[in-house]
Design an enzyme around this catalytic site. Sequence first.
Site, PDB file in Angstrom:
ATOM      1  N   ASP A  65      65.706  40.172  21.012  1.00  9.92           N
ATOM      2  CA  ASP A  65      66.064  41.569  20.766  1.00  9.92           C
ATOM      3  C   ASP A  65      67.568  41.774  20.612  1.00  9.92           C
ATOM      4  O   ASP A  65      68.029  42.902  20.448  1.00  9.92           O
ATOM      5  CB  ASP A  65      65.527  42.464  21.886  1.00  9.92           C
ATOM      6  CG  ASP A  65      66.040  42.061  23.262  1.00  9.92           C
ATOM      7  OD1 ASP A  65      66.953  41.212  23.350  1.00  9.92           O
ATOM      8  OD2 ASP A  65      65.513  42.592  24.261  1.00  9.92           O
ATOM      9  N   GLU A  99      70.105  53.181  27.377  1.00 13.80           N
ATOM     10  CA  GLU A  99      68.972  53.201  28.291  1.00 13.80           C
ATOM     11  C   GLU A  99      68.909  51.967  29.182  1.00 13.80           C
ATOM     12  O   GLU A  99      68.145  51.921  30.138  1.00 13.80           O
ATOM     13  CB  GLU A  99      67.664  53.337  27.513  1.00 13.80           C
ATOM     14  CG  GLU A  99      67.365  52.207  26.551  1.00 13.80           C
ATOM     15  CD  GLU A  99      66.069  52.432  25.779  1.00 13.80           C
ATOM     16  OE1 GLU A  99      65.065  52.806  26.414  1.00 13.80           O
ATOM     17  OE2 GLU A  99      66.077  52.256  24.562  1.00 13.80           O
ATOM     18  N   ASP A 112      59.596  50.076  16.684  1.00 15.08           N
ATOM     19  CA  ASP A 112      60.054  49.388  17.888  1.00 15.08           C
ATOM     20  C   ASP A 112      59.281  48.102  18.162  1.00 15.08           C
ATOM     21  O   ASP A 112      58.140  47.934  17.725  1.00 15.08           O
ATOM     22  CB  ASP A 112      59.903  50.341  19.078  1.00 15.08           C
ATOM     23  CG  ASP A 112      60.907  50.052  20.183  1.00 15.08           C
ATOM     24  OD1 ASP A 112      61.516  48.963  20.180  1.00 15.08           O
ATOM     25  OD2 ASP A 112      61.091  50.925  21.053  1.00 15.08           O
ATOM     26  N   GLU A 142      68.796  48.908  16.505  1.00 22.60           N
ATOM     27  CA  GLU A 142      69.230  48.683  17.884  1.00 22.60           C
ATOM     28  C   GLU A 142      69.956  47.337  17.923  1.00 22.60           C
ATOM     29  O   GLU A 142      71.124  47.267  17.613  1.00 22.60           O
ATOM     30  CB  GLU A 142      68.034  48.729  18.825  1.00 22.60           C
ATOM     31  CG  GLU A 142      68.428  48.762  20.293  1.00 22.60           C
ATOM     32  CD  GLU A 142      67.242  48.826  21.218  1.00 22.60           C
ATOM     33  OE1 GLU A 142      67.389  49.393  22.307  1.00 22.60           O
ATOM     34  OE2 GLU A 142      66.160  48.298  20.871  1.00 22.60           O
TER      35      GLU A 142
END
Length: 638
Positions: A182, A457, A402, A451
């Site tokens: 990620d 977050e 996502d 992202e």
Amino acid sequence: MAVQPRARTIVLTLCSALLATATTALPARAEAPEAPAAPASWEVRGPNGSPTAVVTLDDGRPTLTVRRAGRTVLEPSPLGLVTEQADFSEDLTFTGRTDRTINERYTIPTGKSHKRVARMTESRFRFRTADGARLDLLTRVAPDGVAYRYVLPGDHGDVVREASAFTFPATAEAVINRYRADNELPFIRYESAAAAPEGTYSMQALFKTDGGYALIAESDLTGSYAGAQLTHAANSPTYGVSLWNNDPIQVSGSLTTPWRTVITGDLATVTESTFTDDLAPKSRIRDTSWVKPGPALWTWLAGGKEAGQSLEAQKKYVDYAAERDWPYEVVDAGWYYKPGEWDVIDPDWQTNSWMPELVRYAAAKGVGIHVWLHYTLLTDPAEREKWLSTLERWGVKGVKIDFMDSESQERMRWYDEALEDTAKHRLMVNFHGSTIPKGMQRTWPHVMTLEGVGGEEKRNNTAAQLAALPFTRNVIGSMDFTPGAFHRPFRPNVQSDAGELGLSVLYESGIQNLAGTPESYDARPEARRYLEQLPTGWEETRLLTGDPGRSAVLARKAPDGRWFIGGTFAGAARSVDVPMRLGAGKWLVETVTDGPSGLVREPHVVHGGDTLTVPVVADGGFAALACRWSPGRTTCDR
């Protein structure tokens, strides 16, 4: 006594025989080994002020060296790849070279500037193996970087591995992050490239060399290949290129690999560079009139799961966005789940959803709706068409997709399909749990942001991380850090609301998802006032000052000519000197800093090129707004 003729003949014959015997008995003299051929080198020079690339073939092995102003940026570094049927990393023979000049102008809705100029010199080097297999090395040099890629005109089977690597001078410093699918792990600063621990690192690695800074990245990554990482052995200045999970790259026919890039120059050149976009293919969308960047109120951190299942809550967020003149509101997870369930999709979501009502309500107030989707909903082509066509029919403006969490060749093929289909349905895109842009936003300008970063977050950010991102991840393309979450107790600048405010400018994102609660904005009127004026995009970006991992101050120019400035600093409280590189003449600069009772806005009149001294708290920062000064002008409000 004189020797008689017959006797003389006998003696000569005997001597000849003895000489022949002796000669035969001596060992044969060993032939001297053939001297290796001298390395052959070819320079590639770009426009004035560009670095120089040097391609060398040494004993059949190709390497690349990069120099800038006579100093070394990249030491001779291995090139080549290996397929099932051929080894293109050694025993190569040079067969020819061709050159061309590239001059392109293009526009892009997102990024550091809307209008771009790409000027590059391209050289194609042709090599052959002993078996006659051909490899072309395509090299480009621009004022802000050097890039190369491989072209295999023939089919030589799947790619097994790359021999590509980057070797840095022993004194090079490094700001790098460990690789994870990620791309969210923090950046760490090392005093030397060799000192970094053994491991795998992201292709967004910054090095400081004698020849300037060098940011290693890649561009034009599609489903014809897989994402790459940097592999590093302990105590080595070399970083090799490895492919996703070391899986072979499936090839059918010819192959063109992604670009391996070295963005290089002084720190401002690297930070302001658009090189990865410049290398990417031209836009595949002819009409981009529907692609409209801008700030958004993101409701996930503001309202959590409950907000995702509440039409009334979402309407209140729409109202707040409309009052701020923010063009978008983003509805996150929960909207298509069964009521009260957090992971069960309502099978009748198309008829039961309150989303059409929210879209109509928001449209009447001038606010567009973006919605969250788990990527698995879009893997099957028929299901993908159902979801995207329905959202388009409802009037949704964009999708936040996502949890892809892979850069495998298979997942990159999915990106290709999803990009084409979202463009067909005129849906802007924000990818989360994702790869990083790598030129994607030029080819598909409806991609607003990605992202590929541990954003607001997350709970593992540090002040050093905040000051590393402008020089690493955000150089490569839009970054959805989701700043503005003043209510979050986990942010590293929790004592600096001014620093948090500055992140809204410091980090570029086509959709700047503001993550705070309405209550947190209302409690900070100076922050709210500043965020209300954020433009929909930037015309120019300038680094004012910075030190990767320690400080960063960037200025971005809005279409109306005003400059928005954001700064972040790791370490103790202090006063910082910021060069005002905004242009000649007088400027009114309104700074927003941390005061004992909250945010403080203060006007300053400065000349372009002057240095402005700004106080910052520990691990804090500031925001500022600059406009042309005129007699009697006291504010930069639009």
